[in-house]
Design a protein around this motif. Structure first.
Motif, PDB file in Angstrom:
ATOM      1  N   ARG A  66     -14.019 -27.275 -26.838  1.00  0.00           N
ATOM      2  CA  ARG A  66     -14.379 -26.011 -27.486  1.00  0.00           C
ATOM      3  C   ARG A  66     -13.138 -25.169 -27.784  1.00  0.00           C
ATOM      4  O   ARG A  66     -13.082 -24.464 -28.807  1.00  0.00           O
ATOM      5  N   VAL A  67     -12.137 -25.241 -26.919  1.00  0.00           N
ATOM      6  CA  VAL A  67     -10.886 -24.508 -27.158  1.00  0.00           C
ATOM      7  C   VAL A  67     -10.185 -25.042 -28.412  1.00  0.00           C
ATOM      8  O   VAL A  67      -9.728 -24.271 -29.255  1.00  0.00           O
ATOM      9  N   TRP A  68     -10.122 -26.368 -28.537  1.00  0.00           N
ATOM     10  CA  TRP A  68      -9.477 -26.974 -29.717  1.00  0.00           C
ATOM     11  C   TRP A  68     -10.233 -26.619 -30.992  1.00  0.00           C
ATOM     12  O   TRP A  68      -9.616 -26.286 -32.015  1.00  0.00           O
ATOM     13  N   TRP A  69     -11.590 -26.666 -30.928  1.00  0.00           N
ATOM     14  CA  TRP A  69     -12.357 -26.332 -32.140  1.00  0.00           C
ATOM     15  C   TRP A  69     -12.158 -24.871 -32.521  1.00  0.00           C
ATOM     16  O   TRP A  69     -12.062 -24.536 -33.714  1.00  0.00           O
ATOM     17  N   ALA A  70     -12.092 -23.992 -31.535  1.00  0.00           N
ATOM     18  CA  ALA A  70     -11.889 -22.565 -31.814  1.00  0.00           C
ATOM     19  C   ALA A  70     -10.536 -22.332 -32.478  1.00  0.00           C
ATOM     20  O   ALA A  70     -10.411 -21.523 -33.411  1.00  0.00           O
ATOM     21  N   LEU A  71      -9.506 -23.036 -32.013  1.00  0.00           N
ATOM     22  CA  LEU A  71      -8.181 -22.898 -32.617  1.00  0.00           C
ATOM     23  C   LEU A  71      -8.156 -23.460 -34.033  1.00  0.00           C
ATOM     24  O   LEU A  71      -7.467 -22.925 -34.913  1.00  0.00           O
ATOM     25  N   SER A  74      -9.514 -20.767 -36.210  1.00  0.00           N
ATOM     26  CA  SER A  74      -8.652 -19.602 -36.420  1.00  0.00           C
ATOM     27  C   SER A  74      -7.326 -19.946 -37.109  1.00  0.00           C
ATOM     28  O   SER A  74      -6.814 -19.170 -37.906  1.00  0.00           O
ATOM     29  N   LYS A  75      -6.767 -21.131 -36.813  1.00  0.00           N
ATOM     30  CA  LYS A  75      -5.458 -21.501 -37.359  1.00  0.00           C
ATOM     31  C   LYS A  75      -5.544 -22.452 -38.546  1.00  0.00           C
ATOM     32  O   LYS A  75      -4.546 -22.687 -39.229  1.00  0.00           O
ATOM     33  N   GLY A  76      -6.712 -23.031 -38.746  1.00  0.00           N
ATOM     34  CA  GLY A  76      -6.868 -23.995 -39.821  1.00  0.00           C
ATOM     35  C   GLY A  76      -6.933 -25.412 -39.282  1.00  0.00           C
ATOM     36  O   GLY A  76      -6.355 -25.719 -38.240  1.00  0.00           O
ATOM     37  N   ALA A  77      -7.642 -26.271 -40.003  1.00  0.00           N
ATOM     38  CA  ALA A  77      -7.784 -27.665 -39.567  1.00  0.00           C
ATOM     39  C   ALA A  77      -6.424 -28.352 -39.513  1.00  0.00           C
ATOM     40  O   ALA A  77      -5.565 -28.134 -40.371  1.00  0.00           O
ATOM     41  N   ASN A  78      -6.227 -29.138 -38.477  1.00  0.00           N
ATOM     42  CA  ASN A  78      -5.002 -29.926 -38.306  1.00  0.00           C
ATOM     43  C   ASN A  78      -3.738 -29.069 -38.192  1.00  0.00           C
ATOM     44  O   ASN A  78      -2.642 -29.522 -38.526  1.00  0.00           O
ATOM     45  N   TRP A  79      -3.875 -27.847 -37.689  1.00  0.00           N
ATOM     46  CA  TRP A  79      -2.705 -26.979 -37.556  1.00  0.00           C
ATOM     47  C   TRP A  79      -1.641 -27.606 -36.664  1.00  0.00           C
ATOM     48  O   TRP A  79      -0.437 -27.383 -36.848  1.00  0.00           O
ATOM     49  N   LYS A 115      -3.278 -29.727 -20.932  1.00  0.00           N
ATOM     50  CA  LYS A 115      -4.637 -29.550 -20.416  1.00  0.00           C
ATOM     51  C   LYS A 115      -5.583 -30.623 -20.927  1.00  0.00           C
ATOM     52  O   LYS A 115      -6.725 -30.697 -20.482  1.00  0.00           O
ATOM     53  N   GLY A 116      -5.114 -31.441 -21.857  1.00  0.00           N
ATOM     54  CA  GLY A 116      -5.923 -32.574 -22.295  1.00  0.00           C
ATOM     55  C   GLY A 116      -6.373 -32.480 -23.743  1.00  0.00           C
ATOM     56  O   GLY A 116      -6.828 -31.428 -24.197  1.00  0.00           O
ATOM     57  N   ILE A 117      -6.213 -33.580 -24.463  1.00  0.00           N
ATOM     58  CA  ILE A 117      -6.695 -33.680 -25.839  1.00  0.00           C
ATOM     59  C   ILE A 117      -8.130 -34.207 -25.801  1.00  0.00           C
ATOM     60  O   ILE A 117      -8.395 -35.219 -25.133  1.00  0.00           O
ATOM     61  N   PRO A 118      -9.061 -33.570 -26.471  1.00  0.00           N
ATOM     62  CA  PRO A 118     -10.437 -34.084 -26.492  1.00  0.00           C
ATOM     63  C   PRO A 118     -10.467 -35.530 -26.984  1.00  0.00           C
ATOM     64  O   PRO A 118      -9.741 -35.873 -27.925  1.00  0.00           O
ATOM     65  N   PRO A 119     -11.259 -36.393 -26.356  1.00  0.00           N
ATOM     66  CA  PRO A 119     -11.286 -37.816 -26.732  1.00  0.00           C
ATOM     67  C   PRO A 119     -11.478 -38.065 -28.221  1.00  0.00           C
ATOM     68  O   PRO A 119     -10.859 -38.976 -28.780  1.00  0.00           O
ATOM     69  N   VAL A 120     -12.305 -37.259 -28.874  1.00  0.00           N
ATOM     70  CA  VAL A 120     -12.566 -37.483 -30.296  1.00  0.00           C
ATOM     71  C   VAL A 120     -11.343 -37.180 -31.151  1.00  0.00           C
ATOM     72  O   VAL A 120     -11.187 -37.717 -32.261  1.00  0.00           O
ATOM     73  N   LEU A 121     -10.426 -36.332 -30.659  1.00  0.00           N
ATOM     74  CA  LEU A 121      -9.230 -35.991 -31.414  1.00  0.00           C
ATOM     75  C   LEU A 121      -8.018 -36.831 -31.029  1.00  0.00           C
ATOM     76  O   LEU A 121      -6.999 -36.801 -31.722  1.00  0.00           O
TER      77      LEU A 121
END
Length: 398
Positions: A66-71, A74-79, A115-121
């Motif tokens: 959820r943290v990665w999706w929120a960023l 706010s910052k744009g996809a693939n920032w 803190k860890g990259i989500p498995p899907v990413l």
């Protein structure tokens, strides 16, 4: 490969959606062993406490996602794939034209990755930040397919060893231990053995390549991740015939243990315990054979962004976490048992990485590089002497 790949991805997706495991009233005993599959299909064996830890880890993974999706919102996809952000991980000196926002993004990314990259990413982030995408872009698009076709049917000492090791690589895994899994792993390993004849194939790479296959979306991407790992991320000569690079890493690790954990190092020396008894496998297999899969992959998250220094952080942390137990050990076998029990049950990656980055002390890639250069002459001298003795014995046998 692609049919098996899609089935594997679907299985992983369904596994991630399974309800949280809740031990029944009949299993609420710490000494009762339970078995189930983790997100990557590995059979996990542990007690109820281990199950609870894995449930907590699964929830942490969701929260971090959820943290990665929120960023991204706010910052744009693939920032995090912007050149300025990824270049900071490579130690490139900042130019005055580099905006503060890029530096802030890089600092944010470093914290996020730890803190860890989500498995899907993971596939996308690893492939870009490791340099694999850049390496792949320098050759024709058909490079991997052409390579696998060109080497098909060829027999070398490397291919014979690979064929011997395939059934021993994570036996019982629902995809890797199948004809399709063996074939995919063989293509990656054989292909690379011809790409780099100096490395060829070394035992240990089978575990690394197998785990890469489970994470990456395609067999070809797993091949390029293996290439960037061996050619750019890890120390040179780690997997060559004489394993000189691995010997250097062991000496560097022993020296770092003396500096970072002096009480442990002194006690182990008194027991005449050689840390390479446990650490060699860590550095050759990159913990793939020693730690639970998600904990290994969390180490690799950092490895592909910050470099090989994380292997030393993680290895030192394992010893540091069990300092008091190790100081009470009276025999070499006791030390090995303590370390193996610790690694096999490190289901919470944060438990390891918190110690690795907060309690070991600061280490830079430059510092470790200097240590390597210091150790290299002595290692090469020992290897040369060993080779001379071996040749002498062969002469005597004639």
């Amino acid at each position: 490969m692609h049919g098996a790949q899609s089935k594997r991805d679907l299985a992983m997706e369904l596994q991630a959606q399974l309800p949280i495991l809740r031990p029944s009233i009949h299993t609420r005993r710490a000494n009762l062993t339970v078995k189930f599959q983790d997100l990557y299909g590995f059979t996990v064996e542990g007690n109820v406490d281990d199950v609870n830890v894995l449930n907590e880890v699964r929830e942490k993974v969701r929260q971090q996602g959820r943290v990665w999706w929120a960023l991204e919102a706010s910052k744009g996809a693939n920032w995090y794939l912007q050149p300025q952000v990824s270049s900071l991980s490579e130690g490139i000196v900042l130019k005055s034209s580099l905006k503060f926002s890029a530096l802030a993004n890089a600092m944010t990314l470093k914290k996020l990755i730890r803190k860890g990259i989500p498995p899907v990413l993971r596939p996308k982030v690893w492939f870009s930040l490791s340099g694999a995408a850049k390496k792949k872009s320098t050759v024709p698009e058909s490079y991997y397919n052409d390579l696998t076709k060109a080497v098909e049917g060829k027999v070398t000492p490397a291919t014979r060893q690979i064929d011997h090791d395939l059934p021993r690589t994570f036996p019982g895994h629902p995809w890797l231990d199948t004809p399709q899994g063996h074939a995919a792993l063989r293509r990656v390993l054989v292909g690379y053995s011809f790409r780099d004849s100096d490395v060829g194939y070394c035992q240990g790479l089978n575990y690394v390549a197998a785990l890469l296959l489970l994470v990456m979306k395609t067999e070809e991407d797993a091949f390029w991740m293996l290439a960037v790992l061996l050619e750019n991320v890890l120390v040179n000569d780690c997997y060559t015939n004489n394993l000189s690079g691995c010997h250097v890493e062991q000496r560097v690790f022993k020296d770092l243990l003396s500096k970072k954990c002096p009480r442990i190092a002194a006690h182990l020396e008194a027991l005449e315990f050689d840390v390479s008894l446990v650490a060699t496998e860590w550095f050759l297999c990159l913990f793939a054979k020693s730690l639970p899969s998600e904990t290994t992959l969390r180490v690799w998250d950092v490895l592909f962004y910050e470099g090989a220094k994380v292997l030393f952080h993680a290895a030192l942390a394992i010893f540091k976490m069990k300092e008091e137990d190790l100081l009470l050990a009276h025999q070499v076998g006791d030390v090995i048992n303590i370390i193996q029990r610790t690694t096999h049950h490190l289901f919470d990656p944060d438990e390891l990485l918190t110690v690795a980055f907060n309690k070991i002390g600061f280490m830079t890639t430059n510092t470790i590089s200097k240590q390597r250069k210091k150790q290299e002459p002595e290692v090469m001298k020992e290897l040369d002497e060993r080779l001379r003795r071996l040749n002498s014995l062969r002469e005597d046998d004639r």
